[in-house]
Design a protein around this motif. Structure first.
Motif, PDB file in Angstrom:
ATOM      1  N   ASP A   1       0.854  -1.193   0.000  1.00  0.00           N
ATOM      2  CA  ASP A   1       0.000   0.000   0.000  1.00  0.00           C
ATOM      3  C   ASP A   1       0.886   1.237   0.000  1.00  0.00           C
ATOM      4  OD1 ASP A   1      -2.166   1.676   0.116  1.00  0.00           O
ATOM      5  OD2 ASP A   1      -2.396   1.505   2.298  1.00  0.00           O
ATOM      6  N   ALA A   2       1.690   1.376  -1.060  1.00  0.00           N
ATOM      7  CA  ALA A   2       2.629   2.495  -1.142  1.00  0.00           C
ATOM      8  C   ALA A   2       3.045   2.705  -2.586  1.00  0.00           C
ATOM      9  CB  ALA A   2       3.866   2.210  -0.285  1.00  0.00           C
ATOM     10  N   ASP A   3       3.333   3.949  -2.936  1.00  0.00           N
ATOM     11  CA  ASP A   3       3.942   4.264  -4.221  1.00  0.00           C
ATOM     12  C   ASP A   3       5.446   4.337  -4.007  1.00  0.00           C
ATOM     13  OD1 ASP A   3       1.467   4.407  -5.407  1.00  0.00           O
ATOM     14  OD2 ASP A   3       1.313   6.590  -5.226  1.00  0.00           O
ATOM     15  N   LEU A   4       6.194   3.576  -4.798  1.00  0.00           N
ATOM     16  CA  LEU A   4       7.631   3.424  -4.569  1.00  0.00           C
ATOM     17  C   LEU A   4       8.424   3.771  -5.815  1.00  0.00           C
ATOM     18  CD1 LEU A   4       7.543  -0.057  -2.787  1.00  0.00           C
ATOM     19  CD2 LEU A   4       7.977   2.149  -1.676  1.00  0.00           C
ATOM     20  N   PHE A   5       9.602   4.344  -5.611  1.00  0.00           N
ATOM     21  CA  PHE A   5      10.600   4.450  -6.660  1.00  0.00           C
ATOM     22  C   PHE A   5      11.493   3.221  -6.586  1.00  0.00           C
ATOM     23  CE2 PHE A   5       9.819   9.105  -6.058  1.00  0.00           C
ATOM     24  CZ  PHE A   5       9.318   9.339  -7.325  1.00  0.00           C
ATOM     25  N   ALA A   6      11.725   2.598  -7.747  1.00  0.00           N
ATOM     26  CA  ALA A   6      12.624   1.451  -7.848  1.00  0.00           C
ATOM     27  C   ALA A   6      13.720   1.831  -8.842  1.00  0.00           C
ATOM     28  CB  ALA A   6      11.879   0.206  -8.300  1.00  0.00           C
ATOM     29  N   ILE A   7      14.907   2.101  -8.327  1.00  0.00           N
ATOM     30  CA  ILE A   7      15.994   2.652  -9.120  1.00  0.00           C
ATOM     31  C   ILE A   7      16.947   1.541  -9.531  1.00  0.00           C
ATOM     32  CG2 ILE A   7      17.882   4.316  -9.152  1.00  0.00           C
ATOM     33  CD1 ILE A   7      15.041   5.537  -8.932  1.00  0.00           C
ATOM     34  N   VAL A   8      17.139   1.400 -10.845  1.00  0.00           N
ATOM     35  CA  VAL A   8      18.048   0.378 -11.372  1.00  0.00           C
ATOM     36  C   VAL A   8      19.488   0.786 -11.059  1.00  0.00           C
ATOM     37  CG1 VAL A   8      18.891  -0.770 -13.439  1.00  0.00           C
ATOM     38  CG2 VAL A   8      16.446  -0.250 -13.205  1.00  0.00           C
ATOM     39  N   GLU A   9      20.218  -0.121 -10.441  1.00  0.00           N
ATOM     40  CA  GLU A   9      21.636   0.086 -10.161  1.00  0.00           C
ATOM     41  C   GLU A   9      22.392  -1.188 -10.514  1.00  0.00           C
ATOM     42  OE1 GLU A   9      22.668   3.234  -6.717  1.00  0.00           O
ATOM     43  OE2 GLU A   9      22.408   1.172  -6.099  1.00  0.00           O
ATOM     44  N   GLN A  10      23.282  -1.095 -11.454  1.00  0.00           N
ATOM     45  CA  GLN A  10      24.167  -2.218 -11.760  1.00  0.00           C
ATOM     46  C   GLN A  10      25.595  -1.722 -11.603  1.00  0.00           C
ATOM     47  OE1 GLN A  10      23.623  -4.213 -15.544  1.00  0.00           O
ATOM     48  NE2 GLN A  10      25.590  -5.272 -15.364  1.00  0.00           N
ATOM     49  N   ASP A  11      26.191  -2.025 -10.437  1.00  0.00           N
ATOM     50  CA  ASP A  11      27.558  -1.557 -10.168  1.00  0.00           C
ATOM     51  C   ASP A  11      28.508  -2.070 -11.233  1.00  0.00           C
ATOM     52  OD1 ASP A  11      27.548  -0.559  -7.056  1.00  0.00           O
ATOM     53  OD2 ASP A  11      26.112  -2.172  -7.401  1.00  0.00           O
ATOM     54  N   MET A  12      29.220  -1.126 -11.876  1.00  0.00           N
ATOM     55  CA  MET A  12      30.150  -1.509 -12.934  1.00  0.00           C
ATOM     56  C   MET A  12      31.376  -0.599 -12.911  1.00  0.00           C
ATOM     57  SD  MET A  12      27.784  -2.445 -16.242  1.00  0.00           S
ATOM     58  CE  MET A  12      27.110  -0.793 -16.437  1.00  0.00           C
ATOM     59  N   PHE A  13      31.970  -0.414 -11.754  1.00  0.00           N
ATOM     60  CA  PHE A  13      33.125   0.485 -11.695  1.00  0.00           C
ATOM     61  C   PHE A  13      34.424  -0.307 -11.705  1.00  0.00           C
ATOM     62  CE2 PHE A  13      36.482   2.774  -9.548  1.00  0.00           C
ATOM     63  CZ  PHE A  13      36.452   3.995 -10.207  1.00  0.00           C
ATOM     64  N   PRO A  14      35.359   0.050 -12.595  1.00  0.00           N
ATOM     65  CA  PRO A  14      35.176   0.956 -13.733  1.00  0.00           C
ATOM     66  C   PRO A  14      34.614   0.179 -14.923  1.00  0.00           C
ATOM     67  CG  PRO A  14      37.460   0.272 -13.624  1.00  0.00           C
ATOM     68  CD  PRO A  14      36.758  -0.403 -12.464  1.00  0.00           C
TER      69      PRO A  14
END
Length: 297
Positions: free
Chosen positions: A258-271
């Motif tokens: 029961d919530a509106d959510l942001f789902a942020i794509v993160e694929q660590d690729m350093f470097p």
């Protein structure tokens, strides 16, 4: 039923630092994240994107982008660490608020170093309780001064990482001041269960980072006792759907909250080479749209 809005972050373009010659220039990141089809982004490391609010707003508006959150670290498990933590947190919170964001993602400092060495002892229950009280107070002050919700991000090799330390953190913090940024990759990296956390703590899920872990690479780095930085260099965070956890069930469970959510794509690729991120970002967004039910951008 809640709404899950997908975004991306500089991390998915190999950005870990404010300034590093190996990283994608910030103008290219903004151009490409918009070209890939995203409209929501995070600030990334403070100083990577312009820190002047008027300049940054103009650059975002030109590309149809909005900021969902800033990200920062804390060291509040240490005695007398309040002032040093606040000096790091406050400029990030100020810029995020100026961009219209509603959240600040806060991460713990590390108990293990880049080379896999132990740099600090793990927190005992007394230390976890102290840390929880301090982060609760941090969340209260961030809300009072900047109007942002603090979303705490468990982090591999950090003082909140495994399932039990996440659950202990939630027990030791006040939901009115701080909730959980559920990072699916870090939870899986540390042997946790994302779906169980969603089921058991539905009211504490305030924000989400979407990523997957390559179980073969994870097993190798764990066997060798390596730190998270080396694991990332070996490709432990992988493109969906090539790893764990499976993201469609996670998205389904999130949309049932029961919530509106942001789902942020993160694929660590350093470097990473500069030509790598954009095709991955396009494919990942297409995958999430085709397997994520009612997710939106």
């Amino acid at each position: 039923m809640g709404k899950v809005t997908i975004g991306s972050a500089p991390d998915s373009w190999g950005i870990w630092y404010a300034d590093d010659p190996r990283q994608t220039p910030w103008t290219r990141f903004l151009d490409e994240v918009a070209e890939a089809g995203y409209t929501k982004i995070e600030l990334g490391p403070y100083g990577y994107l312009p820190s002047d609010p008027a300049r940054l707003k103009d650059q975002l508006d030109q590309r149809g982008l909005e900021v969902t959150a800033g990200t920062t670290f804390e060291q509040l498990h240490r005695p007398d660490s309040w002032e040093s933590t606040w000096r790091e947190v406050s400029p990030v919170a100020e810029l995020a608020a100026a961009m219209g964001a509603k959240h600040l993602v806060v991460m713990p400092s590390m108990w293990r170093g880049d080379g896999g060495e132990i740099v600090e002892p793990r927190l005992d229950h007394e230390g976890q309780a102290w840390h929880g009280r301090q982060v609760t107070e941090l969340g209260r002050r961030i809300a009072d001064e900047y109007g942002l919700r603090t979303q705490f991000h468990p982090h591999a090799d950090g003082h909140v990482d495994t399932q039990d330390t996440v659950e202990r953190f939630l027990a030791e913090t006040d939901a009115a001041q701080v909730n959980l940024c559920l990072d699916t990759g870090h939870i899986s990296y540390c042997g946790g269960d994302n779906l169980q956390l969603i089921r058991d703590y539905p009211d504490r899920i305030g924000y989400v980072h979407l990523k997957q872990v390559d179980p073969v690479v994870l097993a190798e780095v764990q066997a060798e006792g390596l730190g998270f930085d080396e694991a990332v260099k070996r490709g432990v965070m992988c493109e969906p759907p090539g790893g764990v956890p499976e993201l469609p069930p996670v998205l389904e469970a999130l949309s049932g909250l029961d919530a509106d959510l942001f789902a942020i794509v993160e694929q660590d690729m350093f470097p990473c080479p500069p030509e790598v991120p954009l095709p991955i970002a396009r494919r990942t967004l297409a995958y999430l749209h085709s397997h994520g039910g009612g997710v939106s951008v």
